[in-house]
Design a protein around this motif. Sequence first.
Motif, PDB file in Angstrom:
ATOM      1  N   GLY A 116     -39.266 -21.327  38.740  1.00 31.22           N
ATOM      2  CA  GLY A 116     -38.182 -22.238  38.411  1.00 31.22           C
ATOM      3  C   GLY A 116     -37.145 -21.615  37.492  1.00 31.22           C
ATOM      4  O   GLY A 116     -35.939 -21.879  37.617  1.00 31.22           O
ATOM      5  N   ILE A 117     -37.608 -20.775  36.564  1.00 33.07           N
ATOM      6  CA  ILE A 117     -36.665 -20.120  35.647  1.00 33.07           C
ATOM      7  C   ILE A 117     -35.773 -19.148  36.406  1.00 33.07           C
ATOM      8  O   ILE A 117     -34.550 -19.126  36.208  1.00 33.07           O
ATOM      9  N   LEU A 118     -36.364 -18.360  37.309  1.00 34.51           N
ATOM     10  CA  LEU A 118     -35.531 -17.429  38.096  1.00 34.51           C
ATOM     11  C   LEU A 118     -34.631 -18.178  39.068  1.00 34.51           C
ATOM     12  O   LEU A 118     -33.500 -17.760  39.330  1.00 34.51           O
ATOM     13  N   TYR A 119     -35.103 -19.288  39.589  1.00 32.96           N
ATOM     14  CA  TYR A 119     -34.269 -20.130  40.449  1.00 32.96           C
ATOM     15  C   TYR A 119     -33.047 -20.593  39.672  1.00 32.96           C
ATOM     16  O   TYR A 119     -31.915 -20.578  40.183  1.00 32.96           O
ATOM     17  N   GLY A 120     -33.257 -20.966  38.413  1.00 33.85           N
ATOM     18  CA  GLY A 120     -32.133 -21.366  37.568  1.00 33.85           C
ATOM     19  C   GLY A 120     -31.160 -20.229  37.327  1.00 33.85           C
ATOM     20  O   GLY A 120     -29.939 -20.438  37.291  1.00 33.85           O
ATOM     21  N   GLN A 121     -31.673 -19.004  37.174  1.00 33.92           N
ATOM     22  CA  GLN A 121     -30.786 -17.860  36.953  1.00 33.92           C
ATOM     23  C   GLN A 121     -29.887 -17.629  38.169  1.00 33.92           C
ATOM     24  O   GLN A 121     -28.736 -17.221  38.037  1.00 33.92           O
ATOM     25  N   ARG A 122     -30.411 -17.908  39.361  1.00 36.18           N
ATOM     26  CA  ARG A 122     -29.600 -17.758  40.576  1.00 36.18           C
ATOM     27  C   ARG A 122     -28.585 -18.889  40.701  1.00 36.18           C
ATOM     28  O   ARG A 122     -27.456 -18.680  41.147  1.00 36.18           O
ATOM     29  N   ASN A 123     -29.008 -20.095  40.350  1.00 34.44           N
ATOM     30  CA  ASN A 123     -28.167 -21.269  40.591  1.00 34.44           C
ATOM     31  C   ASN A 123     -27.049 -21.435  39.574  1.00 34.44           C
ATOM     32  O   ASN A 123     -25.934 -21.856  39.931  1.00 34.44           O
ATOM     33  N   ILE A 124     -27.326 -21.159  38.311  1.00 36.59           N
ATOM     34  CA  ILE A 124     -26.377 -21.535  37.258  1.00 36.59           C
ATOM     35  C   ILE A 124     -25.018 -20.856  37.400  1.00 36.59           C
ATOM     36  O   ILE A 124     -23.985 -21.530  37.277  1.00 36.59           O
ATOM     37  N   PRO A 125     -24.924 -19.561  37.683  1.00 35.52           N
ATOM     38  CA  PRO A 125     -23.583 -18.991  37.885  1.00 35.52           C
ATOM     39  C   PRO A 125     -22.818 -19.673  39.013  1.00 35.52           C
ATOM     40  O   PRO A 125     -21.593 -19.850  38.928  1.00 35.52           O
ATOM     41  N   VAL A 126     -23.528 -20.064  40.050  1.00 34.65           N
ATOM     42  CA  VAL A 126     -22.893 -20.735  41.184  1.00 34.65           C
ATOM     43  C   VAL A 126     -22.473 -22.153  40.793  1.00 34.65           C
ATOM     44  O   VAL A 126     -21.373 -22.611  41.144  1.00 34.65           O
ATOM     45  N   ILE A 127     -23.319 -22.853  40.055  1.00 35.01           N
ATOM     46  CA  ILE A 127     -22.974 -24.183  39.548  1.00 35.01           C
ATOM     47  C   ILE A 127     -21.699 -24.119  38.714  1.00 35.01           C
ATOM     48  O   ILE A 127     -20.804 -24.975  38.821  1.00 35.01           O
ATOM     49  N   LEU A 128     -21.578 -23.082  37.887  1.00 38.96           N
ATOM     50  CA  LEU A 128     -20.381 -22.955  37.049  1.00 38.96           C
ATOM     51  C   LEU A 128     -19.144 -22.638  37.894  1.00 38.96           C
ATOM     52  O   LEU A 128     -18.035 -23.060  37.553  1.00 38.96           O
ATOM     53  N   ASP A 129     -19.332 -21.932  38.999  1.00 38.27           N
ATOM     54  CA  ASP A 129     -18.217 -21.740  39.944  1.00 38.27           C
ATOM     55  C   ASP A 129     -17.794 -23.080  40.548  1.00 38.27           C
ATOM     56  O   ASP A 129     -16.596 -23.353  40.708  1.00 38.27           O
ATOM     57  N   PHE A 130     -18.791 -23.902  40.893  1.00 40.95           N
ATOM     58  CA  PHE A 130     -18.473 -25.240  41.412  1.00 40.95           C
ATOM     59  C   PHE A 130     -17.643 -26.002  40.385  1.00 40.95           C
ATOM     60  O   PHE A 130     -16.627 -26.644  40.719  1.00 40.95           O
TER      61      PHE A 130
END
Length: 488
Positions: A116-130
């Motif tokens: 889950g922590i690594l999943y967050g590392q992948r998602n968060i930069p993309v979320i901030l792009d959104f």
Amino acid sequence: MSFKIAIIGAGSVGFTKKLFTDILCVPEFRDIEFALTDLSEHNLGMIKAILDKVVEANGLPTRVTATTDRRKALEGARYIISCVRVGGLEAYADDIRIPLKYGIDQCVGDTICAGGILYGQRNIPVILDFCKDIREVAATGAKFLNYANPMAMNTWAAIEYGKVDTVGLCHGVQHGAEQIAEVLGAKSRHELDYVCSGINHQTWFIDLRLNGRKIGKDELVAAFEAHPVYSQQEKLRIDVLKRFGVYSTESNGHLSEYLPWYRKRPDEITRWIDMSDWIHGETGGYLRYSTETRNWFETEYPQFLDAASKPIDPANRSNEHASHILEALETNRVYRGHFNVRNNGVITNLPQDAIIESPGFVDRFGINMAAGITLPEACAATCMASINVQRMSVHAAVSGDIDLLKLAVLHDPLVGAVSTPEEVWQMVDEMVVAQAQWLPQYAHAVPAARERLSKSAVKTREWAGAARRNVRSIEELRAEKAALKQAG
């Protein structure tokens, strides 16, 4: 009414269709626009064909567009819904596979724990792009509804760093309430009134009333232990209920990952889980289920397309929060639900900056949380362990600080119960190297991580986990569905 809803990650076909038909159950929403966007043109084409067929079969004026150009989809949108999984099943497989080499057995691995922590590392930069796109091209005051896991981390990043009006949505509370209503013999789920509060996937039923009568711990324990199915499927959850005094919203398998006690010894894991379905604790269960679901959809797509020609029945509207929130905001019909928002004092014994999941009411003035809730001390302590991991994980994802990322993983309850610091340091290096294509913020750290891996003396093992099942073939899935249908 006429407004625009953008769905990011709309290639999550089954869930997108559910959101779509739920929203169209609101009579005032028939004349709105849905803008679908996804990285996969193939998936977009499939879901657009399904939704177009729903519109045609129901004679609706609803407009559906689809594009891989995210900013175009977001232009003028009043609501943005995200259901993205960055890295897809390829990265998710590493979230399960690599920790197993270090003895960490996960059922789901998408909230905290190593996966889950690594999943967050992948998602968060993309979320901030959104969020950047929402600020720049969406309608003024647009609301971001996040369904993507890790729920708390994604929502935390969107609020603290993305500066967008964000709410996180999950269905764990509803599913837990349905179980409780069933074991207590309620004729309808509406007979059960409850207050559920905590953090996503660690939310607790701190007040239960059946037809106005307060339900205590002993009655609830007895009801679950007497149930012929849940007494076997929810053994861990029942044990936590006995010790904490309150029932957790989260499934047996998912809950086992957030605690340091039940999955740390391989020979003990099978004592607490149930293999009748993936959600009760199977090693990598959600990865297997997700893989089978994708393969099934790809193969059986004509059936899904054919099913889209059925009339929308408001009686079948799901209990997913999104459609009910939009209805309340737009029509002022009040909706009560459980929402993931920044704490800001709502729960008195959790940190102000934490993303909590707690009751709130929605009307045309927005989402209004019920404040002044105090969790039982054991529940707060368990939530605090995860909140500290979430905070470090979010800050690591934004800064690209691999040392902070390692500290976040080290402090994870299950990881800390299983692995040594040396193992954690190497495991994180291995995961960052394996997933480098989805972790741009760690590009500067990958060469050194690769060098450390080449010299490391930390031993690993190839291990499938304590309770692993193979992905079933389409033929096996067909045979199982046929047998279930024949059994009635």
